[in-house]
Enzyme design. Sequence first.
Site, mmCIF file in Angstrom:
data_model
loop_
_atom_site.group_PDB
_atom_site.id
_atom_site.type_symbol
_atom_site.label_atom_id
_atom_site.label_comp_id
_atom_site.label_asym_id
_atom_site.label_seq_id
_atom_site.Cartn_x
_atom_site.Cartn_y
_atom_site.Cartn_z
ATOM 1 N N LYS A 155 0.863 -1.193 0.000
ATOM 2 C CA LYS A 155 0.000 0.000 0.000
ATOM 3 C C LYS A 155 0.885 1.223 0.000
ATOM 4 O O LYS A 155 1.847 1.312 0.771
ATOM 5 C CB LYS A 155 -0.861 0.000 1.286
ATOM 6 C CG LYS A 155 -1.850 1.147 1.340
ATOM 7 C CD LYS A 155 -3.143 0.783 0.660
ATOM 8 C CE LYS A 155 -4.070 1.940 0.404
ATOM 9 N NZ LYS A 155 -3.778 2.721 -0.804
ATOM 10 N N LYS A 166 5.380 2.015 -2.833
ATOM 11 C CA LYS A 166 5.348 3.428 -3.253
ATOM 12 C C LYS A 166 5.643 3.495 -4.742
ATOM 13 O O LYS A 166 6.377 2.660 -5.279
ATOM 14 C CB LYS A 166 6.420 4.221 -2.499
ATOM 15 C CG LYS A 166 6.136 5.708 -2.430
ATOM 16 C CD LYS A 166 5.147 6.011 -1.321
ATOM 17 C CE LYS A 166 4.786 7.457 -1.250
ATOM 18 N NZ LYS A 166 3.933 7.742 -0.106
ATOM 19 N N THR A 221 -6.190 12.713 7.609
ATOM 20 C CA THR A 221 -4.835 12.772 8.183
ATOM 21 C C THR A 221 -4.812 13.743 9.365
ATOM 22 O O THR A 221 -4.297 13.414 10.438
ATOM 23 C CB THR A 221 -3.810 13.158 7.102
ATOM 24 O OG1 THR A 221 -3.955 12.235 6.021
ATOM 25 C CG2 THR A 221 -2.388 13.075 7.629
ATOM 26 N N SER A 263 -7.836 5.315 3.845
ATOM 27 C CA SER A 263 -7.658 4.623 2.554
ATOM 28 C C SER A 263 -8.036 3.149 2.709
ATOM 29 O O SER A 263 -8.676 2.553 1.836
ATOM 30 C CB SER A 263 -6.205 4.697 2.089
ATOM 31 O OG SER A 263 -5.958 5.954 1.549
HETATM 32 P P1 NAD Z 1 -0.249 20.304 0.813
HETATM 33 O O1 NAD Z 1 0.467 20.510 -0.444
HETATM 34 O O2 NAD Z 1 -1.736 20.252 0.830
HETATM 35 O O3 NAD Z 1 0.163 21.450 1.867
HETATM 36 C C1 NAD Z 1 1.481 21.764 2.173
HETATM 37 C C2 NAD Z 1 1.498 23.059 2.951
HETATM 38 O O4 NAD Z 1 2.839 23.352 3.310
HETATM 39 C C3 NAD Z 1 1.002 24.271 2.151
HETATM 40 O O5 NAD Z 1 0.256 25.112 3.012
HETATM 41 C C4 NAD Z 1 2.290 24.965 1.747
HETATM 42 O O6 NAD Z 1 2.118 26.358 1.540
HETATM 43 C C5 NAD Z 1 3.127 24.692 2.963
HETATM 44 N N1 NAD Z 1 4.561 24.861 2.730
HETATM 45 C C6 NAD Z 1 5.290 24.588 1.621
HETATM 46 N N2 NAD Z 1 6.561 24.969 1.807
HETATM 47 C C7 NAD Z 1 6.633 25.456 3.063
HETATM 48 C C8 NAD Z 1 7.666 26.008 3.848
HETATM 49 N N3 NAD Z 1 8.899 26.184 3.370
HETATM 50 N N4 NAD Z 1 7.380 26.390 5.113
HETATM 51 C C9 NAD Z 1 6.116 26.263 5.595
HETATM 52 N N5 NAD Z 1 5.110 25.783 4.903
HETATM 53 C C10 NAD Z 1 5.360 25.376 3.651
HETATM 54 O O7 NAD Z 1 0.382 18.984 1.456
HETATM 55 P P2 NAD Z 1 -0.255 18.043 2.579
HETATM 56 O O8 NAD Z 1 -1.042 16.981 1.929
HETATM 57 O O9 NAD Z 1 -0.879 18.894 3.616
HETATM 58 O O10 NAD Z 1 1.058 17.342 3.158
HETATM 59 C C11 NAD Z 1 1.884 17.974 4.130
HETATM 60 C C12 NAD Z 1 2.829 16.940 4.717
HETATM 61 O O11 NAD Z 1 2.072 15.864 5.290
HETATM 62 C C13 NAD Z 1 3.795 16.279 3.728
HETATM 63 O O12 NAD Z 1 4.992 15.974 4.426
HETATM 64 C C14 NAD Z 1 3.076 14.978 3.379
HETATM 65 O O13 NAD Z 1 3.971 13.983 2.920
HETATM 66 C C15 NAD Z 1 2.497 14.627 4.732
HETATM 67 N N6 NAD Z 1 1.384 13.687 4.676
HETATM 68 C C16 NAD Z 1 0.238 13.995 4.004
HETATM 69 C C17 NAD Z 1 -0.823 13.094 4.023
HETATM 70 C C18 NAD Z 1 -2.134 13.434 3.355
HETATM 71 O O14 NAD Z 1 -3.089 12.671 3.522
HETATM 72 N N7 NAD Z 1 -2.258 14.553 2.648
HETATM 73 C C19 NAD Z 1 -0.706 11.854 4.670
HETATM 74 C C20 NAD Z 1 0.495 11.569 5.335
HETATM 75 C C21 NAD Z 1 1.520 12.493 5.330
#
Ligand code: NAD
Length: 450
Positions: free
Chosen positions: A70, A106, A190, A389
Site C-alpha cells: 500500500k 510506493k 490525516t 484509505s
Molecule cells: P499540501 O500541499 O496540501 O500542503 C502543504 C502546505 O505546506 C502548504 O500550506 C504549503 O504552503 C506549505 N509549505 C510549503 N513549503 C513550506 C515552507 N517552506 N514552510 C512552511 N510551509 C510550507 O500537502 P499536505 O497533503 O498537507 O502534506 C503535508 C505533509 O504531510 C507532507 O509531508 C506529506 O507527505 C504529509 N502527509 C500527508 C498526508 C495526506 O493525507 N495529505 C498523509 C500523510 C503524510
Amino acid sequence: MNTGQKMLDSAQALIKKTAEKMNLDSEMIKRLVEPEYVHEFSFKVKMDNGKDKIFKGWRIQHNSALGPYKGGIRFHPETVREEVQALATLMSIKCAVAGLPYGGGKGGVAVDPKTLSKAELERLSREYVKKIAHFVGEDIDVPAPDVNTNSEIISWMIDEYQKIKGYKSLATFTGKPVSMGGSLGRTEATGRGGLFVLQALIKKIIASTPNFFDAMGTPTPLKRKKIGVSANLEEKVPSLENITIAVQGFGNVGYYFAKLAEKEGFKIVAVSDSKGGVYVKDGLSVEKTMECKKEKGMVAGCYCKGSVCDIKYGRTISNEELLELPVDILVPAALENVINEKNMNKIKAKIILEMANGPLIEEAYEYLSKKGVIIIPDVLANAGGVTVSYLEWVQNKAGFYWSEEEVNSKLKVMMERAFEAIWEKSVSRKIPLKEAAFEVAIERIVKAMV
Ligand code: NAD
C-alpha cells in the site's frame, strides 16, 4: 549524496538498529530492509506538440507480510529510485503501526507536472498505469495519491486499469473521488487522525503528570477549557488550561488539523504556509485565517490592518520563527527536515506532533528526546490518511458504504488502538515513542513473516 539516498539510508538504519536491539538474526534483518520487488521503467507520452517524450517511473514493493502493498504515487521532478524505496519502506512500518492488513509500497514518476497541460498529465497517468497494471491489484498492491497526484489523477488511473483488465476493480486504487467509490472523510482524515493521537497522548500525560502543561509556563492568559473529542471522551479528560499550538503548513494536513483542534478547544496561536505565517498570542480563528488566505493568496499579513500589523492582535512571522514560538505543542505539517541542527536548541514546545513526513532530522530528534520533549512520530501521527484509505478499500470490496460519521468513528477507534500499543511499548521498555513505534511494527511484520 542525493536526498533520496539520505532518506533511504536513514530509514534502513532505523530498521536495522531496532531489529538488532530486538536480537533478530541477520537474515531476518535483510528481509526487513530489502524491498521484495523494484519495478523501474521508462515510458513514452505523446505531448501536445505531437512529439513523444520519455519519462522514468517506479513502483517499489517493499514488504507484503501483512497484506497487499500500500502506498501513494508521486509526480515530482526530483523523484529518484532511492526516494521511492525509502518511502515504500516507511509505508511498511506505517501500515504495521496503524494495525492495517497491508504491506508497504510506493510509486513515482520523475516529472514536473506543472510543466504539463491537463491532457498531457492524463496521458502520462494512463501510460504509467499501463506499466504497473500487471503487478498491482486489490489483493496485490493498492496505490493511492501522493505529492502532486490527486483524486482526479487516480480516477484516470483506475479507468485505465479497468480498461486493461476488462473488469471493474474499484479497490485497486484508493483516494478516488467519492462519486467513483472514494470514502467520505478521506480529505480530513490525516489531520483528524493526528488529533485523535494527540488527545490520547494528553490523556496519558495528564493522568501521570496533572500539571504537565502548567509547569511549562504557558505564556498566554489562562482560561479553563475542556479538551475532548466527544461528550464521552470529555468525561475522561480533565479540564486543562488552554493548550497552545503552532502549526507549520496550511494545506490539506495542517489546515484540517488546526480547524479540528480549534473546535476541540485547543488554542491555535500560529499557522503558516510557504510564504510565512501569523502569530496571534490569544488564539486565532482558523476559518477566518483560511478565508484571508484565499483572498490574499497567503497567510502572512492576515490580522494586519492595511499595512500595519496590530501587535496586540497578531503579527506576521517567518516559518523559522513559528517553529521557535513559546507554545505547548508544535505541529510541523509541511516539509521534511525543518527541525534540524540549526534550530533544534531554540525549540520551546514540550510536544511535537510530526504530521509531515520526516520533519525532524535524526540529530534533532535525539537532542530533543534527551531534553524530554515528547515527539509523536510521523508513522503514527499521520497514519490517519492511510487508515481511511484502508476503510475505502474495505467499502469497495464489500460494496457497502458508510456515512462520514461512521468513517470518523472507525478512524478514532483505529488511531487510539494504534497509539495505545505504542504507548504501552514505550512505557514498558522505557523508550521514546518513535523507537516504540518501530519496535511494534517490526514485531508485527516478523510475526507475519515466519
Ligand atoms: P499540501 O500541499 O496540501 O500542503 C502543504 C502546505 O505546506 C502548504 O500550506 C504549503 O504552503 C506549505 N509549505 C510549503 N513549503 C513550506 C515552507 N517552506 N514552510 C512552511 N510551509 C510550507 O500537502 P499536505 O497533503 O498537507 O502534506 C503535508 C505533509 O504531510 C507532507 O509531508 C506529506 O507527505 C504529509 N502527509 C500527508 C498526508 C495526506 O493525507 N495529505 C498523509 C500523510 C503524510
